[in-house]
Design a protein around this motif. Structure first.
Motif, PDB file in Angstrom:
ATOM      1  N   CYS B 491       0.730  -1.242   0.000  1.00 50.98           N
ATOM      2  CA  CYS B 491       0.217  -0.053   0.060  1.00 50.98           C
ATOM      3  C   CYS B 491       0.928   1.137  -0.021  1.00 50.98           C
ATOM      4  CB  CYS B 491      -0.709  -0.020   1.183  1.00 50.98           C
ATOM      5  SG  CYS B 491      -0.248   0.470   2.664  1.00 50.98           S
ATOM      6  N   ALA B 492       0.146   2.493  -0.021  1.00 48.82           N
ATOM      7  CA  ALA B 492       0.941   3.494  -0.086  1.00 48.82           C
ATOM      8  C   ALA B 492       1.935   3.705   1.017  1.00 48.82           C
ATOM      9  CB  ALA B 492      -0.343   4.655  -0.170  1.00 48.82           C
ATOM     10  N   LEU B 493       1.558   3.344   2.271  1.00 48.46           N
ATOM     11  CA  LEU B 493       2.525   3.747   3.055  1.00 48.46           C
ATOM     12  C   LEU B 493       4.089   3.235   3.172  1.00 48.46           C
ATOM     13  CD1 LEU B 493       3.186   4.282   6.128  1.00 48.46           C
ATOM     14  CD2 LEU B 493       2.234   2.348   7.071  1.00 48.46           C
ATOM     15  N   GLY B 494       4.009   2.009   2.486  1.00 52.94           N
ATOM     16  CA  GLY B 494       5.320   1.405   2.227  1.00 52.94           C
ATOM     17  C   GLY B 494       6.053   2.091   1.119  1.00 52.94           C
ATOM     18  N   GLN B 495       5.028   2.285   0.052  1.00 54.21           N
ATOM     19  CA  GLN B 495       5.716   2.848  -1.333  1.00 54.21           C
ATOM     20  C   GLN B 495       5.896   4.210  -1.025  1.00 54.21           C
ATOM     21  OE1 GLN B 495       2.097   2.704  -3.403  1.00 54.21           O
ATOM     22  NE2 GLN B 495       2.253   0.414  -3.692  1.00 54.21           N
ATOM     23  N   THR B 496       5.524   5.118  -0.091  1.00 57.42           N
ATOM     24  CA  THR B 496       6.009   6.455   0.055  1.00 57.42           C
ATOM     25  C   THR B 496       7.014   6.597   1.440  1.00 57.42           C
ATOM     26  OG1 THR B 496       4.174   6.868   1.700  1.00 57.42           O
ATOM     27  CG2 THR B 496       3.858   7.304  -0.581  1.00 57.42           C
ATOM     28  N   THR B 497       7.183   5.426   2.012  1.00 57.17           N
ATOM     29  CA  THR B 497       8.075   5.585   3.114  1.00 57.17           C
ATOM     30  C   THR B 497       9.428   6.262   2.930  1.00 57.17           C
ATOM     31  OG1 THR B 497       6.939   4.010   4.513  1.00 57.17           O
ATOM     32  CG2 THR B 497       9.283   4.388   5.165  1.00 57.17           C
ATOM     33  N   PRO B 498       9.988   5.721   1.675  1.00 59.68           N
ATOM     34  CA  PRO B 498      11.547   6.228   1.584  1.00 59.68           C
ATOM     35  C   PRO B 498      11.349   7.622   0.877  1.00 59.68           C
ATOM     36  CG  PRO B 498      11.269   4.347   0.150  1.00 59.68           C
ATOM     37  CD  PRO B 498       9.719   4.593   0.763  1.00 59.68           C
ATOM     38  N   ASN B 499      10.301   8.410   0.582  1.00 58.11           N
ATOM     39  CA  ASN B 499      10.355   9.528  -0.009  1.00 58.11           C
ATOM     40  C   ASN B 499      11.015  10.616   0.623  1.00 58.11           C
ATOM     41  OD1 ASN B 499       8.622   8.393  -2.075  1.00 58.11           O
ATOM     42  ND2 ASN B 499       6.609   9.678  -1.773  1.00 58.11           N
ATOM     43  N   PRO B 500      10.803  11.018   1.750  1.00 61.02           N
ATOM     44  CA  PRO B 500      11.724  12.041   2.391  1.00 61.02           C
ATOM     45  C   PRO B 500      12.981  11.721   2.490  1.00 61.02           C
ATOM     46  CG  PRO B 500      10.076  11.012   3.970  1.00 61.02           C
ATOM     47  CD  PRO B 500       9.914  10.273   2.902  1.00 61.02           C
ATOM     48  N   VAL B 501      13.534  10.504   2.709  1.00 62.20           N
ATOM     49  CA  VAL B 501      14.933  10.390   2.335  1.00 62.20           C
ATOM     50  C   VAL B 501      15.523  10.621   0.954  1.00 62.20           C
ATOM     51  CG1 VAL B 501      16.918   8.922   2.761  1.00 62.20           C
ATOM     52  CG2 VAL B 501      14.816   8.663   4.086  1.00 62.20           C
ATOM     53  N   MET B 502      14.552   9.939  -0.077  1.00 64.40           N
ATOM     54  CA  MET B 502      15.071  10.132  -1.430  1.00 64.40           C
ATOM     55  C   MET B 502      15.268  11.480  -1.770  1.00 64.40           C
ATOM     56  SD  MET B 502      15.703   7.347  -2.586  1.00 64.40           S
ATOM     57  CE  MET B 502      15.946   7.517  -4.308  1.00 64.40           C
ATOM     58  N   SER B 503      13.998  12.340  -1.528  1.00 58.26           N
ATOM     59  CA  SER B 503      14.086  13.745  -1.976  1.00 58.26           C
ATOM     60  C   SER B 503      15.106  14.544  -1.401  1.00 58.26           C
ATOM     61  CB  SER B 503      12.596  14.319  -1.658  1.00 58.26           C
ATOM     62  OG  SER B 503      12.664  15.544  -0.796  1.00 58.26           O
ATOM     63  N   SER B 504      15.559  14.285   0.123  1.00 60.99           N
ATOM     64  CA  SER B 504      16.481  15.111   0.565  1.00 60.99           C
ATOM     65  C   SER B 504      17.953  14.662   0.304  1.00 60.99           C
ATOM     66  CB  SER B 504      16.440  14.928   2.435  1.00 60.99           C
ATOM     67  OG  SER B 504      16.712  13.583   2.625  1.00 60.99           O
ATOM     68  N   LEU B 505      17.889  13.341  -0.315  1.00 63.33           N
ATOM     69  CA  LEU B 505      19.266  13.047  -1.062  1.00 63.33           C
ATOM     70  C   LEU B 505      19.343  13.826  -2.261  1.00 63.33           C
ATOM     71  CD1 LEU B 505      19.541   9.135  -0.444  1.00 63.33           C
ATOM     72  CD2 LEU B 505      21.354  10.919  -0.010  1.00 63.33           C
ATOM     73  N   MET B 506      18.145  14.004  -2.986  1.00 58.57           N
ATOM     74  CA  MET B 506      18.346  14.605  -4.350  1.00 58.57           C
ATOM     75  C   MET B 506      18.852  15.842  -3.920  1.00 58.57           C
ATOM     76  SD  MET B 506      15.272  14.622  -7.196  1.00 58.57           S
ATOM     77  CE  MET B 506      14.055  14.394  -6.061  1.00 58.57           C
ATOM     78  N   TYR B 507      18.449  16.702  -2.825  1.00 54.15           N
ATOM     79  CA  TYR B 507      18.868  18.352  -2.848  1.00 54.15           C
ATOM     80  C   TYR B 507      19.941  18.387  -1.761  1.00 54.15           C
ATOM     81  CZ  TYR B 507      14.585  18.714  -5.590  1.00 54.15           C
ATOM     82  OH  TYR B 507      13.413  18.500  -6.504  1.00 54.15           O
ATOM     83  N   PHE B 508      19.926  17.601  -0.707  1.00 54.38           N
ATOM     84  CA  PHE B 508      21.033  17.763   0.231  1.00 54.38           C
ATOM     85  C   PHE B 508      21.804  16.632   0.362  1.00 54.38           C
ATOM     86  CE2 PHE B 508      17.174  20.137   1.252  1.00 54.38           C
ATOM     87  CZ  PHE B 508      17.526  21.573   1.588  1.00 54.38           C
ATOM     88  N   GLU B 509      22.357  16.471  -0.732  1.00 56.59           N
ATOM     89  CA  GLU B 509      23.166  15.006  -0.821  1.00 56.59           C
ATOM     90  C   GLU B 509      24.663  15.523   0.142  1.00 56.59           C
ATOM     91  OE1 GLU B 509      23.728  12.835  -4.325  1.00 56.59           O
ATOM     92  OE2 GLU B 509      25.096  11.648  -3.422  1.00 56.59           O
ATOM     93  N   ASP B 510      25.178  16.803  -0.096  1.00 56.83           N
ATOM     94  CA  ASP B 510      26.183  17.496   0.477  1.00 56.83           C
ATOM     95  C   ASP B 510      26.013  17.109   2.104  1.00 56.83           C
ATOM     96  OD1 ASP B 510      26.193  18.319  -1.899  1.00 56.83           O
ATOM     97  OD2 ASP B 510      26.349  20.436  -1.255  1.00 56.83           O
ATOM     98  N   GLU B 511      25.172  17.404   2.701  1.00 56.17           N
ATOM     99  CA  GLU B 511      24.967  17.096   4.029  1.00 56.17           C
ATOM    100  C   GLU B 511      25.029  15.965   4.442  1.00 56.17           C
ATOM    101  OE1 GLU B 511      21.848  19.804   5.106  1.00 56.17           O
ATOM    102  OE2 GLU B 511      21.679  18.696   6.895  1.00 56.17           O
ATOM    103  N   TYR B 512      24.655  14.889   3.564  1.00 52.35           N
ATOM    104  CA  TYR B 512      24.792  13.480   3.919  1.00 52.35           C
ATOM    105  C   TYR B 512      26.181  13.205   3.774  1.00 52.35           C
ATOM    106  CZ  TYR B 512      19.825  12.050   3.817  1.00 52.35           C
ATOM    107  OH  TYR B 512      18.567  11.995   4.298  1.00 52.35           O
ATOM    108  N   MET B 513      26.924  13.850   2.623  1.00 50.73           N
ATOM    109  CA  MET B 513      28.423  13.580   2.685  1.00 50.73           C
ATOM    110  C   MET B 513      29.221  13.995   3.576  1.00 50.73           C
ATOM    111  SD  MET B 513      29.046  11.092   0.221  1.00 50.73           S
ATOM    112  CE  MET B 513      27.795  10.471  -0.703  1.00 50.73           C
ATOM    113  N   GLN B 514      28.638  15.304   4.090  1.00 51.53           N
ATOM    114  CA  GLN B 514      29.162  15.803   5.515  1.00 51.53           C
ATOM    115  C   GLN B 514      29.367  14.988   6.456  1.00 51.53           C
ATOM    116  OE1 GLN B 514      27.390  18.660   7.581  1.00 51.53           O
ATOM    117  NE2 GLN B 514      28.981  20.260   7.209  1.00 51.53           N
ATOM    118  N   HIS B 515      28.288  14.211   6.682  1.00 51.85           N
ATOM    119  CA  HIS B 515      28.175  13.315   7.703  1.00 51.85           C
ATOM    120  C   HIS B 515      29.055  12.133   7.714  1.00 51.85           C
ATOM    121  CE1 HIS B 515      24.530  15.904   8.993  1.00 51.85           C
ATOM    122  NE2 HIS B 515      24.717  15.031   9.927  1.00 51.85           N
ATOM    123  N   ILE B 516      29.025  11.793   6.095  1.00 49.97           N
ATOM    124  CA  ILE B 516      29.622  10.339   6.268  1.00 49.97           C
ATOM    125  C   ILE B 516      31.358  10.520   5.971  1.00 49.97           C
ATOM    126  CG2 ILE B 516      29.871   8.538   4.260  1.00 49.97           C
ATOM    127  CD1 ILE B 516      26.931   8.844   3.857  1.00 49.97           C
TER     128      ILE B 516
END
Lengths: 130, 587
Positions: B491-516
C-alpha cells in the motif's frame, strides 16, 4: 423541533434573529483550549455576570487558523466594528469586557485583523441577501 | 460620517510603534478623535518589511509611506480619497469576485471555521448552510450533480489527487443497490491538523458534503472514520449529527423528499495505516486495519464488499460550495490542472504558524514569507516538508514554484494532506529524516516484507550515519532499498516511506556526505558528530557558560579562559548559544 421541509431553510433565515446586541466568540478548537481559551472563557463569563451584562452573547467557535496568537477571540458590539484580539490572557479578557464592551474603547494592544472575514459570507451571497 | 479605523502593523525590527505614534499624534493634534481611531494590529493578514496600514471600513491597504506622509493619508481617508501608497498584493484570483483582493488567502473550506458556533446548526444555516442539499435533492438529478462536481475539477485532498467527480461516477455506475459513503478523517501526519480544524470548527459542512455524496451515488448510509485522539471533534460531530437529524436534514426523508441518508461515526484507534483506504475499510468493518491489494478498488468492492465511495474531510467540505455556486465557478480558481483551494497547516520555524487556505498555484514563498511572516529569529530558510512522512522537501531554489499536484510531484515531493513543516538552517536533514523514518517504521502494519524490513533497514543506515559510522556506499544502499520498497510494497504507506529520504538526498546530498566523509554535522543536531570547545584567545572569562551548563562540566577562573570537560559534556549547545564573544566553537 419540527422537521424541516422544502423552503423551510429560507423561511428560517428570514425569521431568525439573534438575541442581544453583541457577541463575543472565542476560538475554542483543541488548539485554542490547549493555549488557555477555557480560562479566558470562564473569566469573561464571570466578568459579564459581575457587571450585570446580559445582552452580550458569549460563544465558542472553532480554530481561526491563527496559531501564533492563541487564544484569540472576536468582539462584536453594536456601533463598533468587529475586532479580533490575539494572545488573550485572563487580565486582557477582563479588560475586554470592562473597556471594550462597557466603555466602547478598543484596547490599544493585541488587536489582530482578519482580512478574509467576509469571504465566507460572500460565497453564499445569494442566501445572505434575503 | 462613519468613523475611520486605521489598523497599523509594523515589522518587529523597526523602532517600535513609530508609525502608530505618528498616527495618534496627528489625530490628537487635529482633534479628530471623533472621526478617526488608530489601532495597533498584531497581524493584518499579510506581512512586509515596511509598516502597513489598513483603513476600515473601506479596506484600503497602504504600505511604503514615511512618517511625514501620515497626515496626508489621514486627510485623504477622511475626505473619501485614496492615497498613492496602495499595496499591490498580487492576488492571482482577482477574476473571482469573492476573493479578497488584498489577501492571498481565499477561504472556501474554512469559510465558517472561527466565525460560527460549531455547536449551533442555526449559525450554519444562517450562513447559507444546507441550501446545497435542498438545491440538489429538489432540482438536480444525481447525474447532474456528478456532472457539476466533474466540471469543478475538484481532486481528492487526501494527497493523491484523484479526480473526485470521476470517482463518484465510477461508484454510481455499479449496479449493487447497497452502496456506502465514507469520510476519511484519520488524519495522522506529524504537523497536520487541517481536518481536525474543519471538523471542530464547521462540522455541518462535512455532513452536508456527505449527504450530497450519498445523493449522487445513490447511497443511504455514510460513515465518518475518525480517530479517537480527536475527542472534541467527535463530540462536536455527534452534536451536529443529532441537530441535523432533529431538523430533518439527515435521516429518513431529508427535507420531506424521498431521499434518506444517515451518518454514523466510527472511531479509529490511531493507526497511521488506517488512513489508507483499504485498511480503513477493514477497520470500519471491525477487522484489523490491514491493507489489501487493489484492484478491486473500493468503488467496485469496498465496505462489506459493496461499492464504496471514500474521500477525505477537506474534499467533502468543498462539495457544498461547488453545488451552491456551480462547478464552473470553482474551476476559475486555481491552476490549469488543480482547481480550487488547499488548506495548509504551516508549522515549524516560522513566525506566524497557522492554518492557511490558499488558491492552488500560490507559491511556497507567498505562503511562508507573505502570509506566515517568514522564518523565525531572522534565520535562513532551508526547506519545507510537504506531505509529512510520505512527502519530500522543497529547497530554496523552488520557493517560487506554484503549488499544485503536478509541480510538487515533479520535484520529488507530494501535495499530501496539507502539512507544511518549515525548516531553517539549524535543522539537520539527516536527523529530520531519521524522525520521519522512525515514524513510518513504527506505523508500518507489518503485513508486507518490503515495508516492514525495508523501512527498518533504511532507518538503521541513517542511525549509523548520524553516529559517525557512515560509509560512502550507504547512500547507494539507501537508494536500492528505497526502489524495492516503492515497487513492491502493498500500500501507499510502504511505497512512500522512502520519499523523504530520497527527496532530501536529491537536494541535500552534500549534507549526507558531510556526515559520512567529514564525520561532521554543521547544525549540531547529530550529537555524536559534534564537540564544543572554548577558544582560549576569544574567551574573556565571564563565566556565563559555566553558569548555564546543565551538567557543570565547564570550569575555570574569572577573567581567564574556561575549559569544557569533554568526558562529561552532553552536547546540549547551551554554552554555544549563550556566549556573547563567539568563544565557543562547534565542530
Amino acid at each position: 423541533m419540527a422537521k424541516m421541509a422544502k423552503g423551510d431553510l429560507e423561511k428560517f433565515r428570514k425569521n431568525y434573529k439573534k438575541s442581544g446586541n453583541g457577541e463575543i466568540m472565542i476560538s475554542m478548537g483543541t488548539c485554542g483550549i490547549a493555549a488557555g481559551a477555557l480560562d479566558v472563557y470562564k473569566e469573561m463569563e464571570e466578568t459579564l455576570k459581575a457587571n450585570g451584562i446580559n445582552n452580550i452573547t458569549l460563544g465558542k467557535t472553532g480554530c481561526l487558523g491563527m496559531c501564533f496568537c492563541e487564544p484569540n477571540l472576536s468582539v462584536k458590539v453594536e456601533g463598533m466594528p468587529e475586532i479580533f484580539y490575539g494572545n488573550v490572557d485572563k487580565t486582557m479578557a477582563h479588560s475586554i469586557i470592562t473597556e471594550h464592551v462597557m466603555k466602547k474603547h478598543i484596547l490599544k494592544s493585541n488587536v489582530i485583523f482578519m482580512p478574509s472575514k467576509d469571504t465566507g459570507r460572500n460565497i453564499f451571497k445569494a442566501a445572505e441577501a434575503k | 460620517m462613519d468613523k475611520k479605523y486605521f489598523f497599523v502593523w509594523e515589522p518587529e525590527k523597526l523602532k517600535q510603534n513609530q508609525m502608530y505614534n505618528a498616527f495618534s499624534k496627528v489625530i490628537n493634534e487635529k482633534n479628530l478623535q471623533e472621526k478617526a481611531e488608530v489601532i495597533k494590529s498584531l497581524f493584518l493578514g499579510l506581512t512586509a518589511d515596511t509598516p502597513v496600514v489598513k483603513i476600515m471600513p473601506e479596506g484600503n491597504i497602504y504600505k511604503g509611506f514615511a512618517e511625514s506622509d501620515v497626515e496626508t493619508i489621514i486627510d485623504n481617508a477622511l475626505n473619501g480619497k485614496t492615497s498613492k501608497f496602495t499595496c499591490e498584493c498580487g492576488n492571482k484570483n482577482s477574476k473571482v469576485p469573492e476573493a479578497d483582493p488584498q489577501s492571498k488567502q481565499f477561504k472556501i473550506v474554512l469559510r465558517n471555521a472561527g466565525y460560527i458556533n460549531p455547536e449551533s446548526i442555526e449559525d450554519y444555516i444562517m450562513r447559507g448552510g444546507y441550501s446545497a442539499v435542498e438545491k440538489a435533492v429538489f432540482s438536480m438529478t444525481p447525474d447532474s450533480l456528478i456532472a457539476e462536481v466533474k466540471a469543478s475539477g475538484l481532486r481528492g485532498r487526501g494527497g493523491a489527487g484523484f479526480p473526485t467527480g470521476l470517482k463518484w461516477e465510477l461508484t454510481r455506475r455499479e449496479k449493487d443497490p447497497v452502496k456506502y459513503v465514507i469520510c476519511n478523517a484519520d488524519e495522522g501526519d506529524p504537523g497536520a491538523y487541517m481536518d481536525r480544524s474543519i471538523m471542530e470548527g464547521d462540522p455541518h459542512n462535512l455532513i452536508e458534503g456527505m449527504i450530497l455524496g450519498g445523493y449522487a451515488i445513490g447511497s443511504s448510509q455514510g460513515f465518518i472514520y475518525i480517530r479517537a485522539e480527536y475527542p472534541l471533534a467527535i463530540e462536536r460531530l455527534e452534536k451536529a449529527l443529532t441537530a441535523a437529524r432533529e431538523k430533518g436534514l439527515l435521516g429518513k426523508n431529508i427535507l420531506g423528499s424521498d431521499f434518506s441518508f444517515d451518518i454514523e461515526l466510527r472511531w479509529g484507534a490511531g493507526a497511521f495505516v488506517c488512513g489508507e483506504e483499504t485498511a480503513l475499510i477493514a477497520s470500519v468493518e471491525g477487522k484489523r486495519g490491514n491493507p489489501r491489494p487493489r484492484p478491486p478498488f473500493p468503488s467496485v468492492s469496498g465496505l462489506w464488499n459493496k461499492p464504496t465511495f471514500i474521500n477525505n474531510v477537506e474534499t467533502w467540505a468543498n462539495i457544498p460550495v461547488i453545488v451552491e455556486k456551480g462547478g464552473a465557478w470553482f474551476a476559475t480558481i486555481g491552476t490549469e490542472k488543480s482547481k480550487g483551494t488547499k488548506v495548509f497547516a504551516v508549522t515549524g520555524k516560522v513566525k506566524n504558524p497557522g492554518l492557511v487556505e490558499v488558491p492552488m498555484g500560490t507559491t511556497i514563498r507567498e505562503i511562508v514569507f507573505d502570509i506566515c511572516g517568514g522564518i523565525n529569529n531572522g534565520k535562513k530558510y532551508k526547506a519545507v516538508q510537504t506531505g509529512g512522512p510520505s512527502g519530500g522537501v522543497i529547497p530554496e531554489k523552488f520557493l517560487d514554484m506554484q503549488v499544485d499536484y503536478e509541480t510538487l510531484q515533479s520535484i520529488g515531493s507530494i501535495m499530501g494532506s496539507g502539512g507544511l513543516i518549515v525548516m531553517d538552517e539549524d535543522d539537520c536533514m539527516v536527523d529530520v529524516n531519521k524522525f520521519y523514518l522512525q515514524f513510518s517504521v513504527d506505523e508500518s502494519c507489518g503485513k508486507c516484507a518490503p515495508c516492514r524490513i525495508g523501512g527498518k533497514q533504511i532507518l538503521e543506515i541513517l542511525e549509523k550515519i548520524t553516529k559517525g559510522n557512515g560509509e560512502e556506499k550507504d547512500v547507494e544502499k539507501i537508494k536500492s532499498i528505497a526502489m524495492a520498497m516503492q515497487k513492491a510494497s502493498l500500500c501507499a504507506l510502504g511505497q512512500t516511506t522512502p520519499n523523504p529520504v530520497m527527496s532530501s538526498l536529491m537536494y541535500f546530498e552534500d549534507e549526507y556526505m558531510q556526515h559520512i566523509k567529514g564525520k561532521k554535522c554543521s547544525t549540531g543536531k547529530c550529537k555524536d558528530l559534534v564537540s564544543y570547545t572554548i577558544i582560549s584567545d576569544k574567551c574573556i572569562g565571564c563565566g556565563l557558560c559555566a553558569q548555564r551548563c546543565p551538567v557543570t562540566c565547564i570550569s575555570g577562573e574569572k577573567r581567564k579562559p574556561y575549559l569544557i570537560d569533554q568526558s562529561k559534556c552532553i552536547k546540549c549547545g547551551e554554552c554555544y548559544a549563550v556566549c556573547k564573544f563567539n568563544a565557543v566553537s562547534r565542530g
